[in-house]
Design an enzyme around this catalytic site. Structure first.
Site, PDB file in Angstrom:
ATOM      1  N   HIS A 237       0.802  -1.227   0.000  1.00  0.00           N
ATOM      2  CA  HIS A 237       0.000   0.000   0.000  1.00  0.00           C
ATOM      3  C   HIS A 237       0.838   1.282   0.000  1.00  0.00           C
ATOM      4  O   HIS A 237       0.314   2.360  -0.162  1.00  0.00           O
ATOM      5  CB  HIS A 237      -0.964   0.026   1.189  1.00  0.00           C
ATOM      6  CG  HIS A 237      -0.308   0.382   2.492  1.00  0.00           C
ATOM      7  ND1 HIS A 237       0.418  -0.525   3.227  1.00  0.00           N
ATOM      8  CD2 HIS A 237      -0.251   1.544   3.183  1.00  0.00           C
ATOM      9  CE1 HIS A 237       0.884   0.066   4.307  1.00  0.00           C
ATOM     10  NE2 HIS A 237       0.496   1.324   4.320  1.00  0.00           N
TER      11      HIS A 237
HETATM   12  C1  UD1 Z   1      -2.216   5.786   5.755  1.00  0.00           C
HETATM   13  C2  UD1 Z   1      -0.913   6.280   6.386  1.00  0.00           C
HETATM   14  C3  UD1 Z   1       0.103   5.152   6.392  1.00  0.00           C
HETATM   15  C4  UD1 Z   1      -0.446   3.874   7.005  1.00  0.00           C
HETATM   16  C5  UD1 Z   1      -1.733   3.524   6.279  1.00  0.00           C
HETATM   17  C6  UD1 Z   1      -2.382   2.262   6.807  1.00  0.00           C
HETATM   18  C7  UD1 Z   1      -0.468   8.664   5.980  1.00  0.00           C
HETATM   19  C8  UD1 Z   1       0.369   9.649   5.249  1.00  0.00           C
HETATM   20  N1  UD1 Z   1      -0.323   7.379   5.632  1.00  0.00           N
HETATM   21  O1  UD1 Z   1      -1.945   5.541   4.389  1.00  0.00           O
HETATM   22  O2  UD1 Z   1       1.222   5.566   7.157  1.00  0.00           O
HETATM   23  O3  UD1 Z   1       0.486   2.831   6.857  1.00  0.00           O
HETATM   24  O4  UD1 Z   1      -2.640   4.627   6.426  1.00  0.00           O
HETATM   25  O5  UD1 Z   1      -3.365   1.811   5.910  1.00  0.00           O
HETATM   26  O6  UD1 Z   1      -1.209   9.058   6.858  1.00  0.00           O
HETATM   27  N2  UD1 Z   1      -9.394   4.878   1.229  1.00  0.00           N
HETATM   28  C9  UD1 Z   1     -10.625   4.273   1.139  1.00  0.00           C
HETATM   29  N3  UD1 Z   1     -11.245   3.911   2.290  1.00  0.00           N
HETATM   30  C10 UD1 Z   1     -10.712   4.145   3.492  1.00  0.00           C
HETATM   31  C11 UD1 Z   1      -9.469   4.780   3.583  1.00  0.00           C
HETATM   32  C12 UD1 Z   1      -8.806   5.129   2.435  1.00  0.00           C
HETATM   33  O7  UD1 Z   1     -11.152   4.043   0.059  1.00  0.00           O
HETATM   34  O8  UD1 Z   1     -11.341   3.780   4.513  1.00  0.00           O
HETATM   35  C13 UD1 Z   1      -8.670   5.221  -0.003  1.00  0.00           C
HETATM   36  C14 UD1 Z   1      -8.808   6.636  -0.419  1.00  0.00           C
HETATM   37  O9  UD1 Z   1      -9.192   6.663  -1.735  1.00  0.00           O
HETATM   38  C15 UD1 Z   1      -7.433   7.247  -0.260  1.00  0.00           C
HETATM   39  C16 UD1 Z   1      -6.521   6.044  -0.225  1.00  0.00           C
HETATM   40  O10 UD1 Z   1      -7.304   4.934   0.189  1.00  0.00           O
HETATM   41  O11 UD1 Z   1      -7.112   8.074  -1.312  1.00  0.00           O
HETATM   42  C17 UD1 Z   1      -5.370   6.240   0.718  1.00  0.00           C
HETATM   43  O12 UD1 Z   1      -5.835   6.530   2.030  1.00  0.00           O
HETATM   44  P1  UD1 Z   1      -5.014   7.521   3.004  1.00  0.00           P
HETATM   45  O13 UD1 Z   1      -5.659   7.548   4.329  1.00  0.00           O
HETATM   46  O14 UD1 Z   1      -4.766   8.796   2.329  1.00  0.00           O
HETATM   47  O15 UD1 Z   1      -3.596   6.871   3.180  1.00  0.00           O
HETATM   48  P2  UD1 Z   1      -3.119   5.361   3.335  1.00  0.00           P
HETATM   49  O16 UD1 Z   1      -2.506   4.962   2.070  1.00  0.00           O
HETATM   50  O17 UD1 Z   1      -4.170   4.453   3.881  1.00  0.00           O
END
Ligand code: UD1
Length: 356
Positions: free
Chosen positions: A203
């Site tokens: 991820h």
């Molecule tokens: C975040 C943390 C990372 C951690 C990870 C665990 C930061 C910078 N990164 O990254 O350190 O290892 O969480 O998973 O804070 N999305 C969904 N549903 C959700 C959540 C996210 O669809 O419930 C999608 C969204 O489209 C979003 C993408 O996942 O754009 C990434 O989510 P985001 O919270 O921005 O960062 P992570 O990659 O999860």
């Protein structure tokens, strides 16, 4: 004492569970969920399985670019802190929710405690590394999981309020491992035999932002000759579709939604090897005695590599394939990570109230 705890993303729910349980024995805790993760599979299931209290505030910030997401959290957290006037704010790990929680607090002169302080990858291109460094330099109480983490802080001139307390994720794992073995049906559901499969997760932006790296990883998994359980993070799902890879995934990949904590622990426990770019899973693999191939060029959990249970393979297809064949540590793990009541120690230090 009145304490506001800020969580928002999956690994933070795991870290806050043991601390929250201890904290509430002596103090008033106000739990704030920023809403960074919002799907049931990324959030709700963790609250349920880990028996974390329902958040007092849910900020509903959701997904956005780093600046917009962090900024929205900062504004909303300021309102909460002004309304609650806590004695301390606790933040966990290294996500944007961590940074926003710490920054909102220091601007209002509320002391900050950082759980999992002092970790470093020394890779400033990772958003998590920036979040870690900034949070540590704002925090009044720095709860370190390892001596390595303490040493990193000392090297940066962060000396006051540093405490080696052990690792709360170890505590969560110890507490839940037997429960997972009893309750999870994931092996049966997926038709897997003990040690007859691999588990893989990807991820990190460094991997997901590169089509070439994703192709290399998926091809290596495809050629592994074993079933590979691949729970797919929402970002990864999106990029696989964007890169035109979703329709042609290798047949030995068992693709699932993100899994809950108990199923993931059970799955890792029974795996032959784990391939991941997650920080937490590298450590969990180590504690479970399962060899880990890390799909990154660096790691914060250097102890797992030094002890010979984790190798850094990046997204190099040949190296991953080589490690799948030849990386077979058998010696006992040295158990670098202490599991004897980290959360208790954290709450004792908080209760002393010696921070400014
Ligand atoms: C975040 C943390 C990372 C951690 C990870 C665990 C930061 C910078 N990164 O990254 O350190 O290892 O969480 O998973 O804070 N999305 C969904 N549903 C959700 C959540 C996210 O669809 O419930 C999608 C969204 O489209 C979003 C993408 O996942 O754009 C990434 O989510 P985001 O919270 O921005 O960062 P992570 O990659 O999860």
């Amino acid at each position: 004492m009145k304490v506001v705890s800020v969580v928002g993303a999956r690994p933070q729910f795991i870290k806050c569970a043991p601390v929250s349980r201890e904290l509430r024995k002596e103090h008033e805790e106000i739990l704030v969920h920023t809403g960074q993760h919002y799907d049931r599979s990324m959030s709700g299931i963790f609250f349920q399985e880990l028996e974390i209290p329902t958040p007092d505030y849910h900020l509903g910030v959701g997904s956005a670019g780093h600046g917009r997401q962090t900024g929205a959290m900062l504004a909303a957290l300021e309102d909460v802190l002004l309304a609650e006037a806590p004695d301390l704010v606790i933040v966990y790990g290294d996500t944007n929710s961590t940074l926003a929680g710490a920054l909102a607090a220091v601007k209002l002169h509320v002391p900050v405690a950082h759980v999992e302080a002092g970790l470093r990858s020394f890779d400033r291109s990772m958003p998590e590394e920036i979040n870690r460094v900034l949070t540590d330099h704002m925090a009044d109480l720095l709860f370190c999981p390892t001596q390595t983490a303490v040493d990193h802080l000392l090297a940066e001139g962060v000396a006051g309020g540093v405490h080696l307390v052990g690792d709360v994720m170890v505590e969560a794992l110890e507490y839940n491992r037997a429960i997972a073995a009893r309750r999870s049906r994931i092996l049966e559901d997926l038709g897997l035999a003990e040690e007859g499969y691999l588990v893989a997760t990807v991820h990190r932006p460094a991997n997901t932002d590169s089509r070439g790296r994703m192709i290399a990883i998926i091809e290596a998994l495809g050629e592994s000759g074993r079933p590979v359980v691949f729970p797919v993070h929402p970002r990864t799902k999106q990029v696989l579709a964007d890169y035109g890879l979703s329709a042609s995934m290798p047949e030995n990949l068992i693709i699932t939604e993100p899994l809950g904590y108990l199923d993931m622990i059970r799955l890792m426990d029974g795996a032959e090897k784990i391939l991941t770019d997650s920080g937490g899973m590298q450590k969990e693999a180590y504690l479970l005695g399962v060899p880990c191939i890390t799909l990154r060029e660096n790691t914060e959990w250097v102890e797992t590599v030094e002890d010979g249970w984790n190798v850094l393979a990046g997204a190099d297809k040949e190296r991953i394939a080589d490690m799948l064949r030849h990386f077979n540590p058998k010696h006992a793990v040295r158990r670098f990570f202490r599991d004897d009541g980290s959360s208790r120690r954290i709450v004792e230090i908080i209760s002393r109230g010696s921070h400014p």
